[in-house]
Design a protein around this motif. Structure first.
Motif, PDB file in Angstrom:
ATOM      1  N   LYS A   1       0.825  -1.202   0.000  1.00  0.00           N
ATOM      2  CA  LYS A   1       0.000   0.000   0.000  1.00  0.00           C
ATOM      3  C   LYS A   1       0.864   1.259   0.000  1.00  0.00           C
ATOM      4  CE  LYS A   1      -4.085   1.559   2.519  1.00  0.00           C
ATOM      5  NZ  LYS A   1      -5.051   1.212   1.521  1.00  0.00           N
ATOM      6  N   GLU A   2       1.869   1.281   0.877  1.00  0.00           N
ATOM      7  CA  GLU A   2       2.741   2.456   0.993  1.00  0.00           C
ATOM      8  C   GLU A   2       3.544   2.656  -0.288  1.00  0.00           C
ATOM      9  OE1 GLU A   2       2.684  -0.069   3.247  1.00  0.00           O
ATOM     10  OE2 GLU A   2       1.660   0.899   4.921  1.00  0.00           O
ATOM     11  N   LEU A   3       4.006   1.550  -0.872  1.00  0.00           N
ATOM     12  CA  LEU A   3       4.777   1.621  -2.109  1.00  0.00           C
ATOM     13  C   LEU A   3       3.948   2.220  -3.237  1.00  0.00           C
ATOM     14  CD1 LEU A   3       7.393   0.920  -3.671  1.00  0.00           C
ATOM     15  CD2 LEU A   3       6.348  -1.300  -4.181  1.00  0.00           C
TER      16      LEU A   3
ATOM     17  N   LEU B   1      -3.132   5.507  -9.162  1.00  0.00           N
ATOM     18  CA  LEU B   1      -2.305   4.796  -8.188  1.00  0.00           C
ATOM     19  C   LEU B   1      -2.581   5.296  -6.774  1.00  0.00           C
ATOM     20  CD1 LEU B   1       1.152   4.431  -9.963  1.00  0.00           C
ATOM     21  CD2 LEU B   1      -0.286   2.580  -9.097  1.00  0.00           C
ATOM     22  N   VAL B   2      -2.676   6.604  -6.613  1.00  0.00           N
ATOM     23  CA  VAL B   2      -2.974   7.156  -5.288  1.00  0.00           C
ATOM     24  C   VAL B   2      -4.362   6.708  -4.831  1.00  0.00           C
ATOM     25  CG1 VAL B   2      -3.351   9.288  -3.974  1.00  0.00           C
ATOM     26  CG2 VAL B   2      -1.371   9.095  -5.514  1.00  0.00           C
TER      27      VAL B   2
ATOM     28  N   PHE C   1      -4.592  -4.326  -0.811  1.00  0.00           N
ATOM     29  CA  PHE C   1      -3.603  -5.124  -1.552  1.00  0.00           C
ATOM     30  C   PHE C   1      -3.349  -6.478  -0.916  1.00  0.00           C
ATOM     31  CE2 PHE C   1      -2.844  -0.731  -2.753  1.00  0.00           C
ATOM     32  CZ  PHE C   1      -2.939  -0.832  -4.131  1.00  0.00           C
ATOM     33  N   ILE C   2      -4.433  -7.093  -0.475  1.00  0.00           N
ATOM     34  CA  ILE C   2      -4.339  -8.430   0.114  1.00  0.00           C
ATOM     35  C   ILE C   2      -4.385  -9.485  -0.981  1.00  0.00           C
ATOM     36  CG2 ILE C   2      -5.500 -10.093   1.628  1.00  0.00           C
ATOM     37  CD1 ILE C   2      -6.455  -7.601   3.252  1.00  0.00           C
ATOM     38  N   GLY C   3      -5.296  -9.322  -1.925  1.00  0.00           N
ATOM     39  CA  GLY C   3      -5.464 -10.317  -2.986  1.00  0.00           C
ATOM     40  C   GLY C   3      -4.570 -10.058  -4.181  1.00  0.00           C
ATOM     41  N   ILE C   4      -4.416 -11.081  -5.000  1.00  0.00           N
ATOM     42  CA  ILE C   4      -3.562 -10.994  -6.181  1.00  0.00           C
ATOM     43  C   ILE C   4      -4.095  -9.980  -7.186  1.00  0.00           C
ATOM     44  CG2 ILE C   4      -4.672 -12.954  -7.350  1.00  0.00           C
ATOM     45  CD1 ILE C   4      -0.931 -12.097  -7.503  1.00  0.00           C
ATOM     46  N   THR C   5      -5.417  -9.863  -7.309  1.00  0.00           N
ATOM     47  CA  THR C   5      -5.989  -8.922  -8.272  1.00  0.00           C
ATOM     48  C   THR C   5      -5.577  -7.499  -7.952  1.00  0.00           C
ATOM     49  OG1 THR C   5      -7.883 -10.389  -8.630  1.00  0.00           O
ATOM     50  CG2 THR C   5      -8.135  -8.102  -9.332  1.00  0.00           C
ATOM     51  N   GLN C   6      -5.656  -7.119  -6.699  1.00  0.00           N
ATOM     52  CA  GLN C   6      -5.275  -5.760  -6.307  1.00  0.00           C
ATOM     53  C   GLN C   6      -3.782  -5.524  -6.520  1.00  0.00           C
ATOM     54  OE1 GLN C   6      -6.782  -5.151  -2.324  1.00  0.00           O
ATOM     55  NE2 GLN C   6      -8.892  -5.485  -2.973  1.00  0.00           N
ATOM     56  N   GLN C   7      -2.988  -6.536  -6.275  1.00  0.00           N
ATOM     57  CA  GLN C   7      -1.554  -6.400  -6.507  1.00  0.00           C
ATOM     58  C   GLN C   7      -1.257  -6.280  -8.001  1.00  0.00           C
ATOM     59  OE1 GLN C   7       0.362  -9.613  -4.435  1.00  0.00           O
ATOM     60  NE2 GLN C   7      -0.459  -8.969  -2.460  1.00  0.00           N
ATOM     61  N   LEU C   8      -1.964  -7.044  -8.823  1.00  0.00           N
ATOM     62  CA  LEU C   8      -1.782  -6.944 -10.268  1.00  0.00           C
ATOM     63  C   LEU C   8      -2.165  -5.567 -10.788  1.00  0.00           C
ATOM     64  CD1 LEU C   8      -3.007 -10.424 -11.589  1.00  0.00           C
ATOM     65  CD2 LEU C   8      -0.679  -9.491 -11.664  1.00  0.00           C
ATOM     66  N   ILE C   9      -3.226  -4.990 -10.241  1.00  0.00           N
ATOM     67  CA  ILE C   9      -3.625  -3.641 -10.622  1.00  0.00           C
ATOM     68  C   ILE C   9      -2.445  -2.690 -10.427  1.00  0.00           C
ATOM     69  CG2 ILE C   9      -5.081  -1.666  -9.968  1.00  0.00           C
ATOM     70  CD1 ILE C   9      -7.249  -3.797  -9.209  1.00  0.00           C
ATOM     71  N   ALA C  10      -1.844  -2.748  -9.254  1.00  0.00           N
ATOM     72  CA  ALA C  10      -0.712  -1.866  -8.949  1.00  0.00           C
ATOM     73  C   ALA C  10       0.446  -2.118  -9.906  1.00  0.00           C
ATOM     74  CB  ALA C  10      -0.266  -2.061  -7.505  1.00  0.00           C
TER      75      ALA C  10
END
Length: 130
Positions: free
Chosen positions: A2-4, A53-54, A62-71
């Motif tokens: 999240k911070e990144l 992004l903000v 950013f717990i799930g893979i989908t949210q991480q992929l979005i980033a």
């Protein structure tokens, strides 16, 4: 994560303002009209995606893979898309166009599209629970 995402969004936003000013002032005399428009497109897309992004950093845990992929899609996509445009414009204005950057721009655009698709799916899923 999240911070990144928030930090990278802030850095991309800051750089978009810097590059926009640089393009409007320092490069105006050096670039052709077409190069200036391309450079401005890179800046606009960079800023749009800095903002998303903000927003993503505020909304998603950013717990799930989908949210991480979005980033990842947005972060890598904007780097490939906008920065390849900057490189193409700058190198062409110097008379030494780096042609290898040409195919990188659409790859970045594809990642941005995938990021938006996943963002839409994920935000719709979250909204259904509200």
């Amino acid at each position: 994560m999240k911070e990144l995402v928030l930090v990278i969004g802030g850095v991309y936003g800051t750089l978009a303002v810097v590059f926009g000013a640089f393009g409007a002032h320092a490069l105006k005399k050096r670039f052709t009209e077409e190069q200036l428009k391309s450079f401005e497109t890179g800046v606009k897309y960079q800023m749009y995606h800095a903002i998303i992004l903000v927003i993503s950093g505020i909304v998603f845990p950013f717990i799930g893979i989908t949210q991480q992929l979005i980033a990842y899609f947005f972060i890598i996509g904007i780097f490939l898309f906008s920065f390849s445009i900057y490189g193409l414009c700058l190198s062409a204005s110097a008379g030494k166009k780096i042609k290898v950057l040409g195919p990188i721009t659409p790859l970045g655009g594809l990642l941005l599209i995938l990021g938006w698709i996943l963002f839409t799916v994920e935000i719709s899923r979250i909204a259904a629970y509200l």
